[in-house]
Design a protein around this motif. Structure first.
Motif, PDB file in Angstrom:
ATOM      1  N   GLY A 575       0.833  -1.192   0.000  1.00  0.00           N
ATOM      2  CA  GLY A 575       0.000   0.000   0.000  1.00  0.00           C
ATOM      3  C   GLY A 575       0.869   1.244   0.000  1.00  0.00           C
ATOM      4  O   GLY A 575       1.806   1.351   0.792  1.00  0.00           O
ATOM      5  N   ARG A 608      -2.410   0.708  -4.703  1.00  0.00           N
ATOM      6  CA  ARG A 608      -2.306  -0.672  -4.209  1.00  0.00           C
ATOM      7  C   ARG A 608      -1.626  -1.550  -5.243  1.00  0.00           C
ATOM      8  O   ARG A 608      -1.970  -1.505  -6.439  1.00  0.00           O
ATOM      9  N   SER A 669      -8.143  -4.594  -5.253  1.00  0.00           N
ATOM     10  CA  SER A 669      -7.642  -3.366  -5.862  1.00  0.00           C
ATOM     11  C   SER A 669      -8.700  -2.574  -6.605  1.00  0.00           C
ATOM     12  O   SER A 669      -8.373  -1.648  -7.349  1.00  0.00           O
TER      13      SER A 669
END
Length: 943
Positions: A575, A608, A669
């Motif tokens: 992240g 992400r 995602s």
């Protein structure tokens, strides 16, 4: 000529003698009108002669002149200048000098920075409480760092599971994810989820000079997550007076701590240094929660002779490991291993024995050092530039169990339990390695099967799952210890320009930039007798999967610069968060009126990366940044009616970006299509009274929090759901928090002092919300809990007592011998949210837990030593929960006394009718009890 020389020599001699014999001592005591101020800086104006007050607020200065002035400074108080005169070789006692609370100046260089937003009494219009370093050092003992705040209005602290550093804090009903924690002006809340893990900051109590709790929107100029409040922590710096200390302490649970520190003081060349080292260890109060932690603090400083530039480099860290109690057992289980009247509150459903030694599969190990470089530049008399550059690298994980044995988890209430409730990890190893064992809850002996000639573990309870190898036999999963790695690299900078526009107006303008990369994956620590670990979560390697035999120890990583290479399982994602912000503040101050208006804007970008769930060719394997704009505006005013009375008011609006797991829910995602900023509107008003013998503050507040995203508790066991295997997410949640607060203290006499606190809140949900539930193992939805409506209107907010009160006193029975006591009361405490209780519009609301009160006591003695009595040996004894009160600190479930014991067979009756209550609470609730009686003793030498 000869006579003239004699006269000159005689005159010079008399001048020297006069100078020598004009030396004298200046003494006094510094207080705030209610108590002494240890650590206050005292300096003879125009010279380098300086000292700090001792534990009793007393000081002694050697003056080389017969007349002069001393300047006194202390955090949160107005600098005061006092004239003195001293006869040759004599001592002048200035008596008691009372400082006025009205300043953010501190003898320590870091607080000169305008980056650090310290609230000023009778000036900054916010509700604030200041905790002095002496109080932290004296009374904290073996408690967790946040627990020093438990006697602050609207603050609720619980030890949660009871592991070292696992405590949590709520302010005005908001958890610590929504409380801004600042260290020397640096924000330290996790940039992905706002969390604060106190085990990562276990050494803060050793290095804190002062701590301020600003309830509500606070005075921070940054766009911080201060919905409930701001905790401002100011650490020690290098330019304190020369000296140091050595201390040692011990307590129940074989708790032991040793600490040493030394400060060079400010040298003539402007350099200074400070160092502190400590180590602590123990078995823990709760069964199976042994811990071991260290703390280091290094500060290097330099200031130019013209005081235009001040530099401070600080590095601190607290590497630690601790075993945990993560399973919240039912009250019935605590009673089972204790008694109906006195449950075994130390019981830990996660701990047991392996090879004859205590073993806990739940373990946290982490090292999160933070380094900061502060530069304060006094451009001219009206302009000052303050900057801080900081970096933090966190390395570590939380270890837990994965997999199961024929549908039984490691902490199943029957499967692997010894008669005393501990886990028989030897039985798990025996089964994993192919031996025949008897498992509670299953019929007959159980023997696992080989897969490909090997005993194969995995993350599945029974081996039957769509992601599992289709050729494997059912019921062969096995149990392993794995760690969820949550490491990060974090860099940031805050720059603030402070300009005095006129005698009444001051303008601040600054920039706030941060970048964060979080590394999230799982590794295998221990196969517990198995031969290999089968993982089939990497999209590019399905359906064959991977067979893993490499394991990694659960050791603390001291070298945070080493990015180790791991063989990952279950999930692997990165992240990334980027933060760019700007802020400004205009302050007006004239005579008795102070007012400010403040604004901040920030853009957060969320990205992400995931090469497990997605193929490398899939665009979702690496997303673009999802940029979201947010900010706040707030203002307030304080008016001093006279020297005793003041009133203030403030209001503000926040548009706060959601956390990372709301942008990318369910560990995928795809951006949340219902993404929206949380909106917070706050209002506060207060009144203060200050006098020589009594100080008091009263506040009223109202906070509206709309569009809240909340990750809730696990679903309760039953209906095919295993306890603690799920999690819930709420969206569209609205809350209203309002209340009143009182804080006061009085010095009845110079030796007898009293403090009191009272707060009453009305914290409720407003309107309805939507909930989704998922399995923790693979994030698949739980049937029946997909976009389900929950009826939350008027439901009480849980996890924090909405009414708190405390009353404390201290009395100096003999010179430097003090006894103190404090009673803390908590009421209107409600359980955490369980969505099964709110799916009907006629639900019973939140479960109210029994109120409770805790009594703490302490004893202090200070013995002066050294030729000049300028050194001391300090003794301290703390006893917390003196009367060994048993109380429920928090509940994960909402099961009422009049609920049926069986949802499918009402004829069995309710918990009340079956006598299954503890202190009026259904014994099926999953709870954590607070600690019983604990004690600690410390011995410290200051030199």
């Amino acid at each position: 000529m000869k006579k003239m020389k004699n006269w000159l020599l005689t005159g010079l001699f008399f001048m020297i003698v006069s100078t020598v014999f004009s030396q004298g001592k200046v003494t006094g005591t510094i207080t705030d009108g209610t108590g002494s101020l240890p650590g206050a800086n005292v300096q003879i104006k125009g010279s380098s002669t300086a000292t700090s007050t001792d534990f009793d607020g007393k000081f002694t200065l050697n003056s080389t002149t017969s007349v002069g002035e001393i300047v006194i400074s202390y955090l949160g108080y107005e600098n005061q200048t006092v004239k003195f005169s001293v006869s040759n070789g004599a001592t002048t006692n200035l008596g008691t000098i009372v400082l006025t609370s009205n300043s953010n100046e501190l003898s320590e260089i870091v607080v000169k920075s305008t980056v650090v937003d310290i609230a000023k009494d009778r000036k900054t219009p916010v509700a604030v409480s200041t905790i002095k370093a002496a109080e932290i050092q004296e009374k904290l003992g073996t408690q967790e760092f946040p627990e020093i705040l438990r006697n602050t209005p609207s603050v609720y602290v619980t030890k949660s599971g009871g592991g070292f550093g696992d405590s949590r804090i709520n302010i005005r009903g908001f958890n610590q994810n929504n409380i801004a924690v600042m260290i020397n002006g640096m924000p330290v809340n996790d940039m992905e989820n706002g969390s604060v893990y106190w085990s990562n900051w276990a050494g803060l109590s050793d290095v804190t000079s002062a701590m301020q709790v600003q309830r509500g929107l606070g005075s921070s100029k940054l766009a911080t997550p201060s919905v409930g409040g701001t905790i401002n922590i100011v650490t020690k710096s290098s330019d304190k007076k020369e000296g140091g200390s050595f201390s040692s302490g011990f307590g129940n649970g074989r708790n032991f701590k040793v600490q040493g520190s030394y400060n060079t003081g400010k040298l003539e060349n402007g350099l200074s240094a400070s160092v502190l080292l400590s180590h602590t260890m123990g078995d823990g109060y709760v069964d199976g929660t042994a811990f071991d932690g260290s703390n280091y603090f290094i500060a290097l400083g330099y200031s130019t002779k013209n005081d235009k530039h001040d530099f401070q480099l600080t590095v601190t860290g607290a590497p630690q490991w601790h075993n945990q109690r993560s399973t919240a057992s039912t009250i019935a289980v605590y009673q089972q291993y204790g008694s109906l009247d006195r449950p075994n509150i130390r019981y830990n459903a996660d701990t047991g024995y392996l090879n004859g030694e205590e073993y806990n599969i739940r373990k946290n190990y982490y090292h999160k050092p933070i380094a900061s470089f502060n530069w304060d530049y006094k451009i001219n008399e009206t302009t000052k530039l303050s900057s801080v550059l900081y970096a933090s690298m966190g390395r570590g994980a939380g270890a837990s169990a994965t997999g199961g044995i024929k549908g039984k988890g490691y902490n199943d209430v029957l499967a692997f339990r010894n008669p005393d409730g501990s886990i028989n990890y030897d039985k798990i190893v025996a089964y994993n390695s192919g031996q025949t064992v008897t498992i509670g809850g299953l019929t007959g002996p159980q023997t696992r099967q080989r897969i490909g000639g090997l005993f194969q573990n995995s993350s599945y309870f029974s081996g039957a799952n769509t992601d599992y190898n289709a050729n494997t036999s059912i019921n062969t999963s096995g149990i392993s210890q794995t760690s969820s790695i949550n490491s990060h690299d974090w860099y940031g900078a805050v720059i603030n320009l402070n300009k005095k526009l006129s005698s009444t107006l001051t303008l601040d303008f600054g920039l706030d930039a941060r970048t964060y990369t979080g590394y999230h994956f799982t590794v295998v620590n221990d196969l517990l007798g198995g031969d290999e670990y089968f993982d089939n979560f990497v999209a590019s390697q399905k359906p064959a999967g991977r067979h893993i035999t490499t394991t990694y120890p659960t050791d603390v990583q001291w070298n945070v610069f080493d990015k180790k290479s791991y063989e990952k399982v279950s999930f692997n994602s990165t992240g990334k968060v980027r933060w760019y912000g700007a802020f400004t503040q205009l302050e007006y101050s004239k005579n008795d009126l102070t007012a400010f208006v403040q604004g901040a804007i920030s853009q957060q970008g969320f990205k992400r990366e995931d090469n497990f769930v997605y193929l490398p060719t899939d665009p979702l394997s690496s997303t673009d940044y999802e940029n979201i704009l947010g900010g706040n505006v707030k203002g307030g005013a304080n008016y001093n009616l006279n020297e005793k009375h003041n009133v203030y008011v403030n209001a503000g609006y926040y548009s706060r970006q959601p956390f990372f797991n709301s942008v990318y829910p369910n560990n995928r995602s795809t951006v949340n299509p219902n993404l929206t900023n949380e909106k917070i509107i706050g209002f506060e008003a207060g009144y203060g009274f200050r006098s020589r013998f009594f100080n008091a503050t009263v506040n009223v507040y109202n906070t509206n929090w709309n569009d809240r995203y909340l990750k809730g508790n696990a679903l309760p066991a039953g209906g095919g759901i295993v306890a603690n295997t799920t999690y819930t997410e709420f969206t569209g949640l609205n809350e209203v928090h309002s209340g009143i607060e009182f804080e006061g203290y009085s010095n009845i006499t110079d030796k007898f002092k009293v403090n009191a606190m009272f707060s009453y809140g009305i914290w409720e949900y407003k309107g309805n919300a939507t909930v989704n539930a998922y399995y923790q193992a693979d994030n698949t939805p739980v049937t029946g809990y997909t976009a389900a409506t929950v009826y939350m209107d008027k439901v009480k907010v849980g996890d924090a007592a909405q009414m708190t009160a405390s009353l404390g006193a201290s009395y100096e029975v003999l010179t430097r011998v003090t006894v103190d006591a404090n009673y803390n009361y908590n009421d209107k405490l409600y359980a955490g949210l369980s969505p099964v209780n709110f799916t009907s519009p006629t639900n019973k609301g939140a479960l109210e837990l029994p109120s409770y009160g805790l009594f703490d006591a302490g004893f202090s003695y200070k013995m002066l030593t050294g030729k000049n009595k300028d050194k001391s040996v300090n003794f301290r004894l703390n006893i917390n929960n003196l009367f060994d009160k048993i109380y429920i600190a928090e509940s994960r479930t909402n099961i009422f006394a009049d609920d049926n014991v069986s949802s499918t067979n009402p004829a069995l009756g309710t918990y009340a009718s079956n006598g299954r209550l503890y202190n009026g609470v259904a014994n099926a609730n999953q709870v954590f009890f607070g600690f019983g009686r604990t004690w600690n003793f410390s011995l410290r030498y200051d030199f």
